[in-house]
Design a protein around this motif. Structure first.
Motif, PDB file in Angstrom:
ATOM      1  N   GLU A 132       8.369  25.419  33.717  1.00  0.00           N
ATOM      2  CA  GLU A 132       7.016  25.994  33.704  1.00  0.00           C
ATOM      3  C   GLU A 132       6.802  26.969  32.540  1.00  0.00           C
ATOM      4  OE1 GLU A 132       8.899  26.479  37.072  1.00  0.00           O
ATOM      5  OE2 GLU A 132       8.525  24.365  36.717  1.00  0.00           O
ATOM      6  N   GLU A 133       7.897  27.389  31.918  1.00  0.00           N
ATOM      7  CA  GLU A 133       7.741  28.295  30.775  1.00  0.00           C
ATOM      8  C   GLU A 133       7.222  27.552  29.542  1.00  0.00           C
ATOM      9  OE1 GLU A 133      11.222  30.809  29.943  1.00  0.00           O
ATOM     10  OE2 GLU A 133      11.872  30.410  31.994  1.00  0.00           O
ATOM     11  N   TYR A 134       7.294  26.234  29.562  1.00  0.00           N
ATOM     12  CA  TYR A 134       6.890  25.411  28.409  1.00  0.00           C
ATOM     13  C   TYR A 134       7.518  25.909  27.122  1.00  0.00           C
ATOM     14  CZ  TYR A 134       3.700  23.027  31.467  1.00  0.00           C
ATOM     15  OH  TYR A 134       3.182  22.278  32.477  1.00  0.00           O
ATOM     16  N   LEU A 135       8.789  26.275  27.222  1.00  0.00           N
ATOM     17  CA  LEU A 135       9.495  26.784  26.062  1.00  0.00           C
ATOM     18  C   LEU A 135      10.376  25.664  25.505  1.00  0.00           C
ATOM     19  CD1 LEU A 135      10.104  29.346  24.423  1.00  0.00           C
ATOM     20  CD2 LEU A 135      11.911  29.861  26.071  1.00  0.00           C
ATOM     21  N   PHE A 136      10.307  25.463  24.215  1.00  0.00           N
ATOM     22  CA  PHE A 136      11.158  24.460  23.572  1.00  0.00           C
ATOM     23  C   PHE A 136      11.113  24.734  22.083  1.00  0.00           C
ATOM     24  CE2 PHE A 136      12.113  19.962  22.217  1.00  0.00           C
ATOM     25  CZ  PHE A 136      13.353  19.877  22.811  1.00  0.00           C
ATOM     26  N   ARG A 137      12.099  25.481  21.585  1.00  0.00           N
ATOM     27  CA  ARG A 137      12.095  25.772  20.154  1.00  0.00           C
ATOM     28  C   ARG A 137      13.501  26.022  19.635  1.00  0.00           C
ATOM     29  NH1 ARG A 137       9.307  30.972  21.669  1.00  0.00           N
ATOM     30  NH2 ARG A 137      11.025  32.415  22.014  1.00  0.00           N
ATOM     31  N   LEU A 138      13.664  25.781  18.331  1.00  0.00           N
ATOM     32  CA  LEU A 138      14.955  26.018  17.693  1.00  0.00           C
ATOM     33  C   LEU A 138      15.193  27.520  17.620  1.00  0.00           C
ATOM     34  CD1 LEU A 138      14.861  23.512  14.676  1.00  0.00           C
ATOM     35  CD2 LEU A 138      15.928  23.183  16.915  1.00  0.00           C
ATOM     36  N   VAL A 139      16.442  27.927  17.746  1.00  0.00           N
ATOM     37  CA  VAL A 139      16.777  29.342  17.578  1.00  0.00           C
ATOM     38  C   VAL A 139      16.622  29.657  16.095  1.00  0.00           C
ATOM     39  CG1 VAL A 139      18.665  31.001  17.655  1.00  0.00           C
ATOM     40  CG2 VAL A 139      18.269  29.447  19.588  1.00  0.00           C
TER      41      VAL A 139
ATOM     42  N   THR B 237      22.283  21.000  19.583  1.00  0.00           N
ATOM     43  CA  THR B 237      21.833  19.739  18.990  1.00  0.00           C
ATOM     44  C   THR B 237      22.361  19.590  17.570  1.00  0.00           C
ATOM     45  OG1 THR B 237      19.896  18.357  18.503  1.00  0.00           O
ATOM     46  CG2 THR B 237      19.648  20.714  18.133  1.00  0.00           C
ATOM     47  N   CYS B 238      22.623  18.339  17.173  1.00  0.00           N
ATOM     48  CA  CYS B 238      23.082  18.062  15.815  1.00  0.00           C
ATOM     49  C   CYS B 238      22.309  16.888  15.236  1.00  0.00           C
ATOM     50  CB  CYS B 238      24.571  17.705  15.778  1.00  0.00           C
ATOM     51  SG  CYS B 238      25.654  18.981  16.422  1.00  0.00           S
ATOM     52  N   GLY B 239      22.168  16.928  13.912  1.00  0.00           N
ATOM     53  CA  GLY B 239      21.524  15.826  13.205  1.00  0.00           C
ATOM     54  C   GLY B 239      22.278  15.531  11.922  1.00  0.00           C
ATOM     55  N   THR B 240      21.977  14.374  11.332  1.00  0.00           N
ATOM     56  CA  THR B 240      22.726  13.956  10.143  1.00  0.00           C
ATOM     57  C   THR B 240      22.363  14.793   8.910  1.00  0.00           C
ATOM     58  OG1 THR B 240      21.050  12.311   9.596  1.00  0.00           O
ATOM     59  CG2 THR B 240      22.903  11.562  10.951  1.00  0.00           C
ATOM     60  N   GLY B 241      21.248  15.518   8.932  1.00  0.00           N
ATOM     61  CA  GLY B 241      20.882  16.430   7.849  1.00  0.00           C
ATOM     62  C   GLY B 241      20.890  15.807   6.468  1.00  0.00           C
ATOM     63  N   ALA B 242      20.420  14.591   6.348  1.00  0.00           N
ATOM     64  CA  ALA B 242      20.435  13.870   5.069  1.00  0.00           C
ATOM     65  C   ALA B 242      21.845  13.878   4.474  1.00  0.00           C
ATOM     66  CB  ALA B 242      19.416  14.447   4.084  1.00  0.00           C
ATOM     67  N   TYR B 243      22.762  13.275   5.213  1.00  0.00           N
ATOM     68  CA  TYR B 243      24.175  13.163   4.789  1.00  0.00           C
ATOM     69  C   TYR B 243      24.867  14.511   4.658  1.00  0.00           C
ATOM     70  CZ  TYR B 243      24.255   8.147   4.184  1.00  0.00           C
ATOM     71  OH  TYR B 243      24.246   6.804   4.417  1.00  0.00           O
ATOM     72  N   LYS B 244      24.384  15.518   5.398  1.00  0.00           N
ATOM     73  CA  LYS B 244      25.078  16.804   5.457  1.00  0.00           C
ATOM     74  C   LYS B 244      24.820  17.351   6.865  1.00  0.00           C
ATOM     75  CE  LYS B 244      25.711  21.067   2.917  1.00  0.00           C
ATOM     76  NZ  LYS B 244      25.070  22.054   2.025  1.00  0.00           N
ATOM     77  N   PRO B 245      25.644  16.890   7.853  1.00  0.00           N
ATOM     78  CA  PRO B 245      25.328  17.162   9.260  1.00  0.00           C
ATOM     79  C   PRO B 245      25.134  18.644   9.573  1.00  0.00           C
ATOM     80  CG  PRO B 245      27.241  15.719   9.071  1.00  0.00           C
ATOM     81  CD  PRO B 245      26.886  16.130   7.685  1.00  0.00           C
ATOM     82  N   ILE B 246      24.135  18.915  10.392  1.00  0.00           N
ATOM     83  CA  ILE B 246      23.809  20.281  10.789  1.00  0.00           C
ATOM     84  C   ILE B 246      23.628  20.341  12.307  1.00  0.00           C
ATOM     85  CG2 ILE B 246      22.744  21.148   8.663  1.00  0.00           C
ATOM     86  CD1 ILE B 246      20.039  20.141   9.761  1.00  0.00           C
ATOM     87  N   CYS B 247      23.881  21.514  12.869  1.00  0.00           N
ATOM     88  CA  CYS B 247      23.704  21.710  14.298  1.00  0.00           C
ATOM     89  C   CYS B 247      22.996  23.034  14.536  1.00  0.00           C
ATOM     90  CB  CYS B 247      25.056  21.749  15.015  1.00  0.00           C
ATOM     91  SG  CYS B 247      26.045  20.246  14.809  1.00  0.00           S
ATOM     92  N   THR B 248      22.390  23.145  15.705  1.00  0.00           N
ATOM     93  CA  THR B 248      21.756  24.413  16.052  1.00  0.00           C
ATOM     94  C   THR B 248      21.498  24.473  17.556  1.00  0.00           C
ATOM     95  OG1 THR B 248      19.992  25.960  15.460  1.00  0.00           O
ATOM     96  CG2 THR B 248      19.370  23.649  15.669  1.00  0.00           C
ATOM     97  N   PHE B 249      20.980  25.605  18.020  1.00  0.00           N
ATOM     98  CA  PHE B 249      20.632  25.764  19.425  1.00  0.00           C
ATOM     99  C   PHE B 249      19.133  25.569  19.620  1.00  0.00           C
ATOM    100  CE2 PHE B 249      24.505  28.367  19.084  1.00  0.00           C
ATOM    101  CZ  PHE B 249      25.244  27.818  20.112  1.00  0.00           C
ATOM    102  N   ILE B 250      18.804  25.057  20.794  1.00  0.00           N
ATOM    103  CA  ILE B 250      17.398  24.969  21.199  1.00  0.00           C
ATOM    104  C   ILE B 250      17.223  25.856  22.427  1.00  0.00           C
ATOM    105  CG2 ILE B 250      15.545  23.470  22.056  1.00  0.00           C
ATOM    106  CD1 ILE B 250      17.170  21.088  20.944  1.00  0.00           C
ATOM    107  N   ASN B 251      16.218  26.692  22.404  1.00  0.00           N
ATOM    108  CA  ASN B 251      15.898  27.499  23.584  1.00  0.00           C
ATOM    109  C   ASN B 251      14.887  26.724  24.428  1.00  0.00           C
ATOM    110  OD1 ASN B 251      15.297  29.416  25.440  1.00  0.00           O
ATOM    111  ND2 ASN B 251      14.831  31.053  23.960  1.00  0.00           N
TER     112      ASN B 251
END
Ligand SMILES: *[C@@H]1O[C@H](CO)[C@@H](O)[C@H](O)[C@H]1NC(C)=O
Ligand SMILES: *[C@@H]1O[C@H](CO)[C@@H](O)[C@H](O)[C@H]1NC(C)=O
Length: 571
Positions: free
Chosen positions: A169-176, A149-163
């Motif tokens: 059913e694991e109900y897992l959803f979080r940034l690495v 995933t990527c976002g504009t990061g307040a005019y400094k774009p950033i990206c990362t992984f989401i697990n």
């Protein structure tokens, strides 16, 4: 396909056959307001059913996302059919939703920028309208367990992984934790700039603006094991203030080395002189996925980049004046049995304030490829017209991929001759435009006070054949459900089955995703997200004739009600 006692009834109910049951005059009065709008001979159809947001709620066929937290700009939607989840990216939030019921236990990630970054952003003079925040602009599947995933990061774009785990059913959803990647070349700085991206084989291809000022636009490849490659910088022949709409891999043959990336965008015309020529043009462009740039020139630039003009126009009235729709808004790619030949549906609107109009045009990949195999556009000096290039064309033909069907001898684009590479640099535009199927739009809307913004298409198998059902989002927060039926060999008849108000607070439809499997449409705007069923047959009425006259291919009279004719339920 449909067995059982109601079989004949159903046959009559679905579609064209119904016409014989209604006298033609009555039929016209029912379905068309007879106002002739901007284009004579093109009556403006009225929806069979119009439902306000409240009426739509009463049908219990929609769910507005009702979880309240401080966000906006519900722009990014990604469907994950395997896990049955819909991922939403908005201002500072990432949300995993249940596709069946988007209000059931959403999993939420807050992804803001630091207050320090916010302050830095404000110091640059940006952020007058709240832009100094992290606007999520990309969510793509990375592997079985992670999203990128990527976002504009307040005019400094950033990206990362989401697990997101192996299973829902694991109900897992979080940034690495602790991992942040630069978003340069993946995500625009300015949340107002449109971008398009696709993650393919671990490489991210993105049509974005790559600088803080938002003046350098490019089609970029980043991530993965292939070299980073982009379009030529500040060369208006390649890209001229583009707005990217869609990026998609479409194979050209069974040979993987021929695989291409197609991108759909609009850009400023080079010939815009303020006269009769349009200021904006719609484009389809492409590059080879295995393009690694040139050896001596076009180093780390695409050496297979080509583009063509996408035409969507209609000849109207007795004077035969051609009306063009140039502003490409959205593209829906309908896959077919043959992965090389999906059908391209595109929504356009007209430029200028003189008249408000939109159109849907359909393109075949065969026509698009023919244009890329045709003559290149050539221009000598600025005052000359574009002409087809008639000189010698280098080998391999510009736009051909290395190691492909016709170029087995080339291992990489770095092995292409200087002539071949330099030819592409100077001739990225094809001479012929791509015309729509039948050389005319499928749907035209003029003389109305709204425009189409988005499109999704569903294929519905009814007893009397297959229907293409168009879902068209508008700038007034509604979705129209439309079918187009052949009338005689040269004309078609358009039916607006329904127009529904999908948001509590009306706002232009921004993004739409369709799931045929779940019979749902997901529609988002600046202010909200709504899940809408593809059909609500009961609204057509309680009588068999109401059901018949509706001609909605999803619905059939079951002997008691107008109901969804589930093609699977009769097995
Ligand atoms: C919501 O977020 C915006 C932008 O970050 C901020 O200006 C506003 O104060 C927030 N509103 C609330 C109620 O927290
Ligand atoms: C998916 O990618 C993430 C990030 O690179 C990695 O940590 C994870 O182990 C990978 N999962 C699988 C199943 O390959």
């Amino acid at each position: 396909m449909h067995g059982g006692p109601n079989r004949n009834m159903e046959t009559v109910n679905r579609g064209i056959v119904t016409m014989v049951t209604a006298p033609p005059i009555l039929f016209l009065l029912l379905f068309f307001s007879l106002h002739v709008s901007g284009l004579p001979g093109n009556p403006r159809p009225a929806p069979r059913v119009h439902l306000s947001f409240k009426e739509l709620l009463d049908t219990r066929t929609i769910r507005p996302f009702s979880f309240s937290f401080n966000t906006s700009d519900y722009r990014i939607l990604l469907m994950d059919q395997d896990q049955g989840r819909l991922y939403l990216g908005s201002r500072e939030y990432l949300v995993a939703l249940d596709m069946q019921n988007i209000n059931k236990e959403p999993l939420i990630i807050h992804w803001p920028v630091s207050s320090q970054r916010k302050a830095e952003c404000r110091l640059t003079g940006k952020g007058g309208q709240g832009e100094c925040a992290n606007f999520v602009r990309l969510i793509e599947p990375w592997n079985r367990t992670h999203l990128y995933t990527c976002g504009t990061g307040a005019y400094k774009p950033i990206c990362t992984f989401i697990n997101r785990g192996w299973r829902a059913e694991e109900y897992l959803f979080r940034l690495v934790p602790g991992f942040v990647d630069s978003g340069k070349g993946k995500c625009s700085y300015d949340p107002h700039q449109e971008a398009a991206a696709a993650l393919i084989n671990g490489n991210l291809y993105a049509g974005v603006h790559v600088d803080f000022m938002g003046t350098d636009s490019a089609i970029f490849r980043t991530l993965g094991d292939r070299p980073a490659v982009r379009t030529e910088q500040y060369d208006s022949r390649w890209l001229n203030e583009p707005v990217f709409v869609k990026i998609q891999r479409i194979p050209d043959s069974t040979e993987r080395n021929d695989d291409k990336l197609y991108f759909f965008f609009r850009e400023k015309s080079l010939d815009a002189t303020g006269g009769a020529s349009p200021t904006v043009l719609a484009r389809v462009g492409r590059v080879c996925l295995n393009d690694d740039g040139g050896q001596r020139s076009l180093v780390n630039k695409w050496t297979t980049f080509l583009k063509a003009h996408l035409v969507c126009s209609v000849i109207g009235g007795d004077d035969g004046v051609e009306t063009y729709f140039h502003e490409l808004r959205d593209v829906f790619i309908q896959s077919t049995q043959d992965e090389r030949n999906p059908v391209v549906y595109a929504v356009f609107s007209s430029t200028g304030s003189v008249f408000k109009g939109s159109a849907v045009c359909v393109y075949s990949m065969a026509d698009i490829r023919n244009v890329f195999n045709g003559p290149f556009s050539h221009k000598q000096g600025h005052s000359y017209q574009w002409t087809p290039y008639t000189g010698k064309i280098p080998y391999p033909r510009p736009g051909t991929c290395p190691g492909g069907t016709f170029t087995p001898g080339f291992r990489s684009t770095k092995a292409f001759s200087d002539q071949a590479v330099n030819f592409v640099r100077a001739h990225p535009l094809m001479y012929h435009p791509v015309y729509p199927v039948h050389r005319r739009p499928l749907v035209v809307r003029t003389g109305v006070d709204y425009r189409f913004t988005t499109i999704a298409v569903d294929q519905v198998d009814a007893v009397d054949g297959r229907y293409e059902v168009l879902f068209l989002g508008t700038d007034r927060g509604t979705v129209q459900k439309v079918i187009v039926l052949p009338k005689d060999p040269s004309t078609t008849e358009e039916l607006i089955l329904e127009e529904v108000e999908v948001f509590r607070i009306p706002a232009p439809v921004k993004t739409m995703k369709i799931s045929s499997k779940r019979q749902q449409l997901y529609v988002s705007s600046e202010r909200g997200l709504t899940q809408v069923s593809l059909h609500r047959c009961a609204v057509y009425g309680k009588a068999c004739s109401d059901c018949c006259l509706a001609r909605d291919p999803y619905c059939a009279w079951d002997g008691e009600n107008c109901a969804w004719a589930n093609p699977l339920s009769s097995y």
